[in-house]
Enzyme design. Sequence first.
Site, mmCIF file in Angstrom:
data_model
loop_
_atom_site.group_PDB
_atom_site.id
_atom_site.type_symbol
_atom_site.label_atom_id
_atom_site.label_comp_id
_atom_site.label_asym_id
_atom_site.label_seq_id
_atom_site.Cartn_x
_atom_site.Cartn_y
_atom_site.Cartn_z
ATOM 1 N N ASP A 116 -29.298 -71.391 -0.319
ATOM 2 C CA ASP A 116 -28.850 -71.852 -1.608
ATOM 3 C C ASP A 116 -27.681 -72.177 -1.786
ATOM 4 O O ASP A 116 -27.028 -72.924 -3.171
ATOM 5 C CB ASP A 116 -29.441 -71.006 -2.945
ATOM 6 C CG ASP A 116 -31.319 -71.119 -3.175
ATOM 7 O OD1 ASP A 116 -31.346 -72.608 -3.061
ATOM 8 O OD2 ASP A 116 -31.380 -69.970 -3.313
ATOM 9 N N ASP A 178 -36.880 -78.320 -1.225
ATOM 10 C CA ASP A 178 -35.783 -78.146 -1.959
ATOM 11 C C ASP A 178 -34.289 -77.877 -1.374
ATOM 12 O O ASP A 178 -33.248 -78.467 -1.777
ATOM 13 C CB ASP A 178 -34.896 -76.503 -3.025
ATOM 14 C CG ASP A 178 -36.640 -75.706 -3.859
ATOM 15 O OD1 ASP A 178 -38.067 -76.503 -3.002
ATOM 16 O OD2 ASP A 178 -36.698 -75.073 -4.505
HETATM 17 N N1 GLY Z 1 -34.832 -74.187 -6.076
HETATM 18 C C1 GLY Z 1 -35.717 -73.661 -6.862
HETATM 19 C C2 GLY Z 1 -37.076 -74.434 -7.746
HETATM 20 O O1 GLY Z 1 -36.569 -75.856 -7.457
HETATM 21 O O2 GLY Z 1 -37.417 -73.639 -8.514
#
Ligand code: GLY
Length: 395
Positions: A116, A178
């Site tokens: 992240d 993601d």
């Molecule tokens: N990256 C986590 C979400 O989209 O909830």
Amino acid sequence: MRTKGIIIGMAVLLTACTARQSKELNVSRELDYCRSQIERTLQETGNKNQMPQNIADSLNHWKTVDIAISEWVIGFWPGILWYNYEHTGNTTDSITADDYTHLLYPLTQLPAYDHDLGFQLFCSYGNAYRLTGNELYRQIILNAADTLATLFNPNVGTILSWPREVEGRGWPHNTIIDNMINLEMLFWASKNGGSPKLYDMAVKHAETTMQNHFREDGGCYHVAVYDTIDGHFLKGVTHQGYADSSLWARGQAWAIYGYTMVYRETHDKKFLRFTEKITDLYLSRLPEKEFVPYWDFDAPTIPNEPKDASAAAIVASALLELSQLEDNKEKANEYKTAAVNMLVELSSDKYQSRELKPSFLLHSTGHYPKGSEVDASIIYADYYYIEALIRLKTM
Ligand code: GLY
């Protein structure tokens, strides 16, 4: 009070049925609305090492998150403040954005907890550098890109998203869709003084993901699990969607946004054609005459399921960029019209929080299977909404 400003409207489209005709959007007015909600949030939360995260459906005030917790969302509020500064041009707004951005500095000194880092540090420091050219920001992002690169597994050809789930869930090398968003920081670093290997890693990640992470129709899994040693694809599963093979709306939104960005960075047409495929699937599955999806396109009790405004905001922002990169004029028009329609709907009294809450938007869904952030205001919905408005203003 709602003021006059730039009005964006689109002409009737020639063919594509997904495009539909767009309505008018007053971009300056909506950006002013965002500015007033930001003022309310600043008054409510203050500068206390906390970032706004969400407002539950039943509540009217932000739940904040301590930056020490390193939640994936902690870069969005500084990013919003930078977009607000881009809109207003006021020095005081840049000082506020800078204050919140610097709260993230301790995170830049740590090894990678997970993938992240791009969300956390590029939405914040990336926008900070883009708007100020401050050398300190550049160094911080370069360092963050190198840290993110430590998660790249050359046997697989992707970044490991969740190191803690290797043991936790028995997902040896896992990559979530993601993760596409985090590649932008690698591309950026390779062009701004970082190693050219970062570019190669980002391209390899995008290619491997394109090959394994998607079903025949262009719908993506949330999580792709690979063998750590020989790199072969083991399975596609979900974490936040309804089912392993369902079309989780925000997952598809990350894919659309991510591959649009990869095409911008590589100019490789295979990525453009692929972005069209995954976008067209998303558009074809939107509810009739609506532009905000249900949280999962295959959720079992549609129309009695929560919506996900965050997915609409992410896709709107992506499609504005895609419409400018397109080599096919008809598709460019189609995507721009769809994006404007999404923003018109998000800017309606159904989706804007207005007096009710200090967020920009209502009706996002974070993690439905866990019962978390269902039908809520969520900070990343606001981030991509203001980004899309800024993109439209500057187009
Ligand atoms: N990256 C986590 C979400 O989209 O909830």
